[in-house]
Each structure stands twice: as structure tokens, then as C-alpha cells.
Design an enzyme around this catalytic site. Structure first.
Site, PDB file in Angstrom:
ATOM      1  N   ASN A  58      71.805 -11.348 -70.942  1.00  0.00           N
ATOM      2  CA  ASN A  58      72.227 -10.801 -72.221  1.00  0.00           C
ATOM      3  C   ASN A  58      72.075 -11.657 -73.416  1.00  0.00           C
ATOM      4  OD1 ASN A  58      74.131  -9.756 -74.230  1.00  0.00           O
ATOM      5  ND2 ASN A  58      75.063  -8.272 -72.647  1.00  0.00           N
ATOM      6  N   GLU A  77      71.071  -6.243 -74.361  1.00  0.00           N
ATOM      7  CA  GLU A  77      71.604  -6.053 -75.689  1.00  0.00           C
ATOM      8  C   GLU A  77      70.701  -6.754 -76.557  1.00  0.00           C
ATOM      9  OE1 GLU A  77      76.106  -6.826 -77.530  1.00  0.00           O
ATOM     10  OE2 GLU A  77      75.714  -7.810 -75.652  1.00  0.00           O
ATOM     11  N   TYR A  99      71.933  -2.340 -68.773  1.00  0.00           N
ATOM     12  CA  TYR A  99      72.915  -2.987 -69.525  1.00  0.00           C
ATOM     13  C   TYR A  99      74.148  -1.920 -69.378  1.00  0.00           C
ATOM     14  CZ  TYR A  99      75.664  -4.173 -73.698  1.00  0.00           C
ATOM     15  OH  TYR A  99      76.798  -4.629 -74.404  1.00  0.00           O
ATOM     16  N   ASP A 152      73.315  -6.935 -67.230  1.00  0.00           N
ATOM     17  CA  ASP A 152      74.824  -7.081 -67.567  1.00  0.00           C
ATOM     18  C   ASP A 152      75.287  -5.540 -67.072  1.00  0.00           C
ATOM     19  OD1 ASP A 152      77.385  -7.187 -68.645  1.00  0.00           O
ATOM     20  OD2 ASP A 152      76.512  -7.354 -70.831  1.00  0.00           O
ATOM     21  N   ASN A 154      78.718  -5.292 -66.876  1.00  0.00           N
ATOM     22  CA  ASN A 154      80.034  -5.085 -67.343  1.00  0.00           C
ATOM     23  C   ASN A 154      80.951  -4.606 -66.035  1.00  0.00           C
ATOM     24  OD1 ASN A 154      80.771  -5.678 -70.234  1.00  0.00           O
ATOM     25  ND2 ASN A 154      79.163  -4.307 -70.632  1.00  0.00           N
ATOM     26  N   ASP A 185      76.763 -15.228 -75.787  1.00  0.00           N
ATOM     27  CA  ASP A 185      78.072 -15.372 -75.026  1.00  0.00           C
ATOM     28  C   ASP A 185      77.977 -15.328 -73.734  1.00  0.00           C
ATOM     29  OD1 ASP A 185      77.769 -12.673 -75.471  1.00  0.00           O
ATOM     30  OD2 ASP A 185      79.607 -12.445 -75.980  1.00  0.00           O
ATOM     31  N   HIS A 186      76.827 -14.958 -73.213  1.00  0.00           N
ATOM     32  CA  HIS A 186      76.533 -14.885 -71.673  1.00  0.00           C
ATOM     33  C   HIS A 186      75.350 -16.105 -71.465  1.00  0.00           C
ATOM     34  CE1 HIS A 186      77.614 -10.667 -70.885  1.00  0.00           C
ATOM     35  NE2 HIS A 186      77.705 -10.734 -72.206  1.00  0.00           N
ATOM     36  N   CYS A 239     102.502 -22.709 -83.641  1.00  0.00           N
ATOM     37  CA  CYS A 239     102.784 -22.204 -82.557  1.00  0.00           C
ATOM     38  C   CYS A 239     103.760 -22.982 -81.610  1.00  0.00           C
ATOM     39  CB  CYS A 239     101.365 -22.244 -81.856  1.00  0.00           C
ATOM     40  SG  CYS A 239     100.873 -24.095 -81.178  1.00  0.00           S
ATOM     41  N   HIS A 285     102.526 -25.902 -78.987  1.00  0.00           N
ATOM     42  CA  HIS A 285     101.791 -27.280 -79.398  1.00  0.00           C
ATOM     43  C   HIS A 285     102.297 -27.830 -80.811  1.00  0.00           C
ATOM     44  CE1 HIS A 285      98.900 -25.193 -76.986  1.00  0.00           C
ATOM     45  NE2 HIS A 285      99.014 -26.246 -76.142  1.00  0.00           N
ATOM     46  N   CYS A 327      97.986 -18.806 -81.427  1.00  0.00           N
ATOM     47  CA  CYS A 327      97.687 -20.030 -81.147  1.00  0.00           C
ATOM     48  C   CYS A 327      96.155 -20.457 -81.498  1.00  0.00           C
ATOM     49  CB  CYS A 327      98.009 -20.648 -79.853  1.00  0.00           C
ATOM     50  SG  CYS A 327      97.640 -22.347 -79.427  1.00  0.00           S
TER      51      CYS A 327
END
Length: 588
Positions: free
Chosen positions: A7, A37, A150, A191, A193, A292-293, A535, A538, A561
Site C-alpha cells: 500500500n 491506494e 484494497y 491491504d 483492512n 504508512d504501510h 500533559c 510528562h 500529549c
């Protein structure tokens, strides 16, 4: 044989990242590359995105006009081959199909078009809707059938998309069951999903750290989750069917046991790699290149060649947007000759009209005359080629155009022709002359003080035509010294001194404006820093985000955060802090 599924989250971006489509494909060192995609519409399928030397490609693009889905999704299968038009290689498919319903490519009014086997229980509307988003390419490689998919995504509160997703996989299941029933072998890659089991999700349970594996294929792009490998496994390679051995009925013989050598994730394509500086701790200034894959691959063994076959007609090389650009030399030359004839007809008509208006000349300009054979024209015209196309606008040393016997009417025509059809140089000169400098205003004022006509001193600022050889040079003085008037050099000196003073003043004002703007921006930044909460986990400044999901809080801002998302047991990960930016943003 090596099959890769990836992807890319936008094929255009990945090509830009690698430099070219060929470099992207070669980086996998695979025989079949299935991409999801692509985010390309059919009209965007140019050669740069679809044609690479040594590969045949097959695309499916979204056909729906629904809001938010135009230019969305899209899949493509690239097959590496040595000989595209006639080959025995398994990588080159024997047949290819867009979608898995059998209806794509047919007219919606064509009731005679039959759906694919096993899908008779679905209506044509359901089938066409599922196939309208460019989510499937099927290629038949003889020994097996490959589905490049996909899968649709559906939020838990979106009933319409949930139903769409259920129909998608139900139709897919019927299709591959029908093929398996006919003895075909099936590969389904892409992909999907779908995370089939709890172990395929990072938030599987409190004992996640005890079962943690570096085997996820997708990470949220807006939370920095790849820093802690906090992702999901939704990119899959599935297969089913018998092996290619004659004794396949023997126990233990199947497609996986006999032909699948390995299957793994290409982790080198991950955006964030161990050892990188944390992206989310302390800011967002580190940009991660890539999708992101992560790609997934499988290696097959003992796959024999197939009989000679040609490239299927669905290949991208046969698309009109690509194949239509391949022109023959004869067609190019014919169009060029036709363009010459049209230009000849226009020029000859202009000369003919001008001679009627201005009268006959006692001497004519020498030039070669040929018959252009323009349809509908019964006159002769000058022959123009590519080099002499604009010779009427030039003043070169050729005998034909500098003949002293040329009549005055021809010269007048040339001037009118230039003013009516200005070239690029005169257009640029005209635009440039309209941009007056600060010094030019002082020159005008000094001229008025000395009783001079401003129009006489601003030739370059008001004249947009072409100066002839008798025109006054811009360097010549505007007036002589007989009347005691200042010379051009004196006026330039006065204007220069005045201009320097004005320039210094303008620089001072500009500097003051910059200082005021800088102070105002620093004040705004200080106010923003004071208003950003810390936050609780931290005690670090939060980041602001905006709700993009449709609903009552759409467009409202909130603080979370700033650290990357990760397991809750990891103190270095996101602490889960959340706060609305204003009281109005809170849901009722």
C-alpha cells in the site's frame, strides 16, 4: 518467483521519493508487484505513472463520484517480463480483469452482460457499486489466479460503509470459491483492512509486551506509532489450492507446503527505523519519507513456465491516454505540412489585402513564389518553412528584404504588421516599460520645474511601439544647452541624489515595519505558549489538533500529549492526556 504487495499511500508520492517508477519497482527485485491506494484517476494515468521498461502494468481506478472518493483508492499490478508481446513467463498474465464482478467495462444498459460465476444472487447495482471504487485487479497466470485487493475501511459507527465492506468480502468469497471449485489455485494479496486475530493488533491485551513481534504492516500516520512499533497487521498474502505435482492427492501436498518458500515483511521500507531520533518527543519537525504501510512479500518455488501468450488487452500500454500519444513519423510530417500551408495562406492574404489598400508599387520586393495549393484559395503565396516563418518580423541582411527598390507602402505595412502581431520581445518590453521606478518620478518632477514637456522625457515609459532607425536614442539629451536648460547628466545627478535619500528613508521605514512585525509575532507566540496546557504524564507542552470526523464536534480544536502513541505500560509513550481547547468545544 517473488510476489510483493504494498500500500503506497499515493503512487505519485512514492515515485517522487524514489526518483522514477522504474527505480521504485526495481527496489523490490520482484516478479509481480501489487500496489494499492494509488490515488490516481483514469485521466491521470500518464506514461510516467504506468509505463516502466521491463514491466507490464494493469490498473483499476475509482469510477465513483461520491464526495471524498474521487481520486481515492485504486490498485495496480506490475509484472516483470523480458518479452512483453509473446512470452512463456508466468509473470506475464494470460488474462486480466478489472474488478471481480465481470461487469466493469460493460455499459450499464447492457443487460446481456453476464456477471461472474457464483455472483448470480447479487443485483447488478450491488455488483457495480462494489467495483466502482477501483479496489481489485485479477490476473490469470495459468498455474494460479492472483487477486490484488484494497479492502474498504469502515468506522464502527458508519452503518453504510460497514454494509459496503460486508458486501465487498462476501462477493469476493463467492468469486474465489467458484474458482477453487473449478480446480484453480488462488492467491489473494493486498491491504485488506482486516486484522484477523487479536495478535494482529497492537492493543490486543495487557500482555501485549510478552507477545510483541516485529510483524506489523501499518502504523497510524498522525500519532507517530511506528516509533514504538504500535501498529496492526492488515496487509496479507493468502493462498489456497492444490500443488502442481501430479501426486497432489498425497497427504501433506498443497500449494503452501510445496511451493511457498517464505513470506515476510520488508521492514526496510518502514518510515521510522530503530536508531532514528524520536519524531514526536519535542516537536514535529522530523519528516518521515514513505508510506504508512510496509510491503509484504512471498517467494514461490517450482513454478514452471506456461505456453506462449500475448499481453492482455487490459494492459496500461493499450490505454488511449498512453497508446494514443504514440504517433507515427508520417502523421507528424503531414500535420506540419498542413500547418505550413495554412500559414502561407494567411501571409499571402495579408499581402494581397495591403496591396489593394495602399496601391501598386513601382518596384516589388524580390521573394520566391510557389503555389501552396491551399484548398479554396486561387492565389499564389510565399513558401514558408520553419526557419523563415517569422522573417517578415526580422531585419536581416538578406537580399530579398533589404532591397532599396522596396516601396514605401511595403515598409508601412511591415510596421502595421508588427504592431498588430507583436512578438514575445515587444510584449516583454511593453510590460517592462509600464513598471516605473522611483527615480523616473523625480525625473518627471525636475522636468516640470524647468518648463519641460514630461512626455518628451519619458519615451521609454509611454512608447510601446517599435522605434525606427530615425528615432532618438535613449542616451541622447532631451534638450540642448542653448536655452540654459540642464543636460541629461545634470538631471540624472540631481535625481540620483534625491533618489538615494528616498531609498534610505524607505529602507528605514521597512526596517521599522519588520521590527514591529517581529515584536508582534513574539507576543503572539508567548501568548500561545502560555495558553498551551502541559500533559499530566510528562509535564510537557501538548499539541493541538482539530476534529475531522463529521459530527457535532467537527472542526473543534483540542489538546493531546505530544509523544508518540505506544503501549500504556511504556512511560515513554503517549500518556493519553486530552483537553478541549475551549468550553464551547465540549460536547453537550
Amino acid at each position: 518467483m517473488k510476489i510483493v504487495t504494498y500500500n503506497v499511500n499515493g503512487l505519485r508520492q512514492r515515485i517522487s521519493q524514489f526518483g522514477s517508477l522504474l527505480k521504485l519497482l526495481n527496489s523490490f527485485d520482484a516478479d509481480i508487484i501489487c500496489i494499492q491506494e494509488t490515488k490516481l484517476r483514469r485521466q491521470e494515468l500518464t506514461a510516467d505513472f504506468s509505463i516502466a521498461d521491463g514491466y507490464e502494468s494493469f490498473f483499476s481506478c475509482t469510477r465513483t463520484s461520491d464526495k471524498g472518493r474521487t481520486g481515492y483508492s485504486g490498485v495496480a499490478t506490475f509484472c516483470r517480463v523480458k518479452s512483453a508481446f509473446s512470452s512463456v513467463e508466468v509473470a506475464l498474465p494470460l488474462a486480466a480483469e478489472e474488478g471481480f464482478t465481470g461487469l466493469l467495462g460493460c455499459s450499464r444498459k447492457d443487460e446481456t452482460a453476464s456477471v461472474a460465476e457464483g455472483l448470480e444472487e447479487f443485483s447488478r447495482e450491488e455488483l457495480l457499486k462494489v467495483d466502482s471504487e477501483g479496489r481489485c485487479i485479477i490476473t490469470d497466470h495459468g498455474h494460479f489466479v492472483l487477486f490484488n485487493l484494497y479492502g474498504p475501511r469502515a468506522e464502527s459507527d458508519d452503518a453504510e460503509r460497514i454494509q459496503f465492506k460486508l458486501n465487498f468480502f462476501k462477493i469476493l468469497e463467492k468469486r474465489w470459491e467458484s474458482l477453487l471449485g473449478r480446480g484453480r489455485r488462488i492467491f489473494v494479496v493486498g491491504d485488506l483492512n482486516i486484522a484477523p486475530c487479536a495478535i494482529d493488533r497492537c492493543d490486543a491485551g495487557p500482555d501485549f509486551e510478552n507477545n510483541e513481534r516485529d510483524a506489523f504492516t501499518c502504523w497510524p500516520s498522525n500519532t507517530g506509532a511506528e516509533q514504538f512499533n504500535y501498529g496492526t497487521r492488515i496487509d496479507h498474502i493468502l493462498c489456497a489450492g492444490s500443488c502442481l505435482h501430479e501426486e497432489h492427492d498425497i497427504e501433506g501436498h498443497n500449494l503452501i507446503a510445496c511451493h511457498v518458500k517464505e513470506c515476510n515483511i520488508l521492514t526496510e521500507y518502514k518510515r521510522w527505523k530503530p536508531g532514528n531520533a524520536p519524531r514526536w518527543k519535542g516537536g514535529w519537525n522530523i519528516k518521515l519519507e514513505g508510506s504508512d504501510h510496509a510491503p509484504v512479500y512471498t517467494s514461490l518455488v517450482k513454478i514452471p513456465d506456461v505456453s506462449h501468450h500475448s499481453t492482455p488487452s487490459l494492459a496500461a500500454r493499450y490505454l488511449p491516454s498512453i497508446h494514443g500519444l504514440q504517433q507515427t513519423l508520417v502523421s507528424v510530417l503531414m500535420r506540419r505540412q498542413a500547418a505550413k500551408q495554412v500559414k502561407c495562406h494567411i501571409v499571402s492574404s495579408s499581402f494581397s489585402d495591403e496591396s489593394i489598400i495602399s496601391g501598386d508599387c513601382s518596384h516589388s520586393v524580390k521573394r520566391p513564389i510557389t503555389n501552396c495549393n491551399v484548398p479554396g484559395a486561387n492565389i499564389s503565396c510565399c513558401s514558408l518553412d520553419q526557419d523563415s516563418e517569422n522573417t517578415i518580423l526580422k531585419n536581416d541582411n538578406s537580399e530579398d528584404l533589404t532591397e532599396e527598390a522596396a516601396c514605401n507602402t511595403t515598409i508601412a505595412f511591415n510596421r502595421r504588421y508588427i504592431s498588430s502581431m507583436p512578438n514575445q520581445e515587444t510584449k516583454k518590453r511593453a510590460r517592462k516599460s509600464q513598471q516605473l521606478s522611483l527615480r523616473s518620478f523625480f525625473q518627471k518632477n525636475s522636468n516640470l520645474d524647468n518648463g519641460l514637456d514630461s512626455s518628451a522625457t519619458d519615451v521609454s515609459g509611454n512608447q510601446t511601439g517599435v522605434l525606427d532607425s530615425n528615432s532618438q536614442s535613449p542616451e541622447a539629451p532631451v534638450m540642448d544647452d542653448h536655452g540654459g536648460s540642464p543636460t541629461r547628466s545634470d538631471m540624472n545627478g540631481i535625481a540620483s541624489s534625491q533618489g538615494q535619500g528616498v531609498q534610505e528613508g524607505s529602507r528605514y521605514l521597512e526596517k521599522e515595519k519588520n521590527n514591529i512585525a517581529l515584536l508582534e509575532w513574539q507576543r503572539i507566540q508567548l501568548h500561545m505558549q502560555n495558553s498551551i496546557p502541559l500533559c499530566k504524564g510528562h509535564r510537557e507542552p501538548c499539541v493541538s489538533r482539530v476534529v475531522k470526523k463529521p459530527g457535532p464536534t467537527f472542526g473543534h480544536r483540542f489538546y493531546v500529549c505530544a509523544r508518540a502513541e505506544g503501549p500504556s505500560s511504556n512511560p515513554e509513550a503517549n500518556c493519553g492526556y486530552f483537553r478541549w481547547a475551549s468550553m464551547k468545544s465540549r460536547p453537550k
